[in-house]
Design a protein around this motif. Sequence first.
Motif, PDB file in Angstrom:
ATOM      1  N   UNK A  88      -2.237  28.734   7.163  1.00 32.58           N
ATOM      2  CA  UNK A  88      -0.801  28.659   6.845  1.00 32.58           C
ATOM      3  C   UNK A  88      -0.198  28.477   5.008  1.00 32.58           C
ATOM      4  N   UNK A  89      -0.749  26.677   5.594  1.00 33.58           N
ATOM      5  CA  UNK A  89      -0.419  25.998   4.819  1.00 33.58           C
ATOM      6  C   UNK A  89      -0.756  26.133   3.313  1.00 33.58           C
TER       7      UNK A  89
ATOM      8  N   UNK B 170       6.698  22.001   8.306  1.00 37.44           N
ATOM      9  CA  UNK B 170       6.288  22.152   7.604  1.00 37.44           C
ATOM     10  C   UNK B 170       6.782  22.863   6.187  1.00 37.44           C
ATOM     11  N   UNK B 171       5.993  23.923   6.493  1.00 38.83           N
ATOM     12  CA  UNK B 171       6.351  25.871   6.174  1.00 38.83           C
ATOM     13  C   UNK B 171       6.333  26.058   5.201  1.00 38.83           C
ATOM     14  N   UNK B 172       7.871  25.906   6.099  1.00 36.12           N
ATOM     15  CA  UNK B 172       9.354  26.361   6.334  1.00 36.12           C
ATOM     16  C   UNK B 172      10.110  25.420   5.536  1.00 36.12           C
ATOM     17  N   UNK B 173      10.063  23.546   5.116  1.00 29.72           N
ATOM     18  CA  UNK B 173      10.963  23.745   4.462  1.00 29.72           C
ATOM     19  C   UNK B 173      10.262  23.916   3.129  1.00 29.72           C
ATOM     20  N   UNK B 174       8.702  23.731   3.008  1.00 28.25           N
ATOM     21  CA  UNK B 174       7.964  24.224   1.126  1.00 28.25           C
ATOM     22  C   UNK B 174       8.133  25.247   1.025  1.00 28.25           C
ATOM     23  N   UNK B 175       8.498  26.878   1.710  1.00 27.62           N
ATOM     24  CA  UNK B 175       8.940  27.995   1.402  1.00 27.62           C
ATOM     25  C   UNK B 175       9.609  29.004   1.259  1.00 27.62           C
ATOM     26  N   UNK B 176      10.875  28.178   2.582  1.00 33.34           N
ATOM     27  CA  UNK B 176      12.100  28.428   2.745  1.00 33.34           C
ATOM     28  C   UNK B 176      12.010  29.362   4.117  1.00 33.34           C
ATOM     29  N   UNK B 177      12.510  30.535   4.548  1.00 28.56           N
ATOM     30  CA  UNK B 177      12.494  30.828   5.697  1.00 28.56           C
ATOM     31  C   UNK B 177      12.195  32.595   5.271  1.00 28.56           C
ATOM     32  N   UNK B 178      12.610  32.942   4.011  1.00 34.66           N
ATOM     33  CA  UNK B 178      12.240  34.312   3.626  1.00 34.66           C
ATOM     34  C   UNK B 178      10.939  34.806   2.960  1.00 34.66           C
ATOM     35  N   UNK B 179      10.537  35.501   3.253  1.00 32.75           N
ATOM     36  CA  UNK B 179       8.955  36.289   2.193  1.00 32.75           C
ATOM     37  C   UNK B 179       9.131  35.554   1.205  1.00 32.75           C
TER      38      UNK B 179
ATOM     39  N   UNK C 266       6.758  31.476   5.643  1.00 30.05           N
ATOM     40  CA  UNK C 266       5.907  29.944   6.721  1.00 30.05           C
ATOM     41  C   UNK C 266       4.973  30.458   8.164  1.00 30.05           C
ATOM     42  N   UNK C 267       5.061  31.662   9.124  1.00 25.63           N
ATOM     43  CA  UNK C 267       5.743  32.401  10.256  1.00 25.63           C
ATOM     44  C   UNK C 267       4.012  32.957  10.015  1.00 25.63           C
TER      45      UNK C 267
END
Length: 315
Positions: free
Chosen positions: A54-55, A130-139, A239-240
């Motif tokens: 994912x990252x 970390x992915x959530x912080x990087x890309x946010x919660x939206x697609x 991030x998911x």
Amino acid sequence: MLAAVADFSPWQQLAQHCLDGLAVGALIALVALGYTMVYGIIGLINFAHGDVFMLGALLAWTMLERFGLSGGSSGVATAAGLVAILLAAPLFCAALNVAIDRLVYRPLRDAPPLAPLVSAIGVSFILMNIGQFWAGEADRNVPAPFASHNLLGENAAVQIRSVDALLFAVVVPLMILLTLLVQRTRLGRAMRATSQNRLAAQLMGVNVERVIAATFGLGGALAGVAAFISVLYNPTVNFQMGYQNGLYAFTAAVLGGIGNIPGAVLGGLVIGLVRSLGTGYVGERWTSAIVFAILILILVFRPAGLLGRATKEKV
């Protein structure tokens, strides 16, 4: 991204679904190889591997946006940018995977089996955040560097896009090179020796920790390549995404026989075909149920997987 085949004849639809399934299966196989290689060497199910993928996908998305690559870019600029991302994503994922092993798994090498397993789950959640912080919660939509026209002609019965051609051009040679590395090189022999008996390999002069680090690095690099191809093939990241892709990849490794490299490839291709055919003929919402029903059915009759071998525990 599955091609639209509503206007095709039944045989043309089947051919298109099979082509799409092989493409998806090849991506799943690349990630599955990371699971099966690590398990084969140290017996660890690295649940964080999907989030490493994912990252890598988020890095590829970020670089595509920073480079401004889209269908309107010049051919030279697009090619140079894609080569840079194709090098950066595997190196990033390989370094991340090696760092995880060095900081988290290596101190737990001689701990009870549940300790590294729980640690792997914890690392997965850390990477996900970390992915959530990087890309946010939206697609996040990924720029498309290729035009979507059919390479076989707009009126051809089967659709092959530029990204399909890139996928097979990268993935197939990569799998051949990995097979040659494991079977023909000194590192490959050391990997096989460590997999069979770690203590005996050490007594024969094999640097086991270096072999394990190389295995994590190779697995991470393969996940990075899969991440790069994935963002071109399915131009959305979040991030998911590591959870579902990691779950399918782990399932492919188990289906083929975890610890068996050809088995991981076979398992990935089988799951890709089942997903594609299930989506085309049954419906996407039933696809996961079909995949895991087939997994259960196969494991009932072949508990070690399609290419795995049952082994007796020594006491």
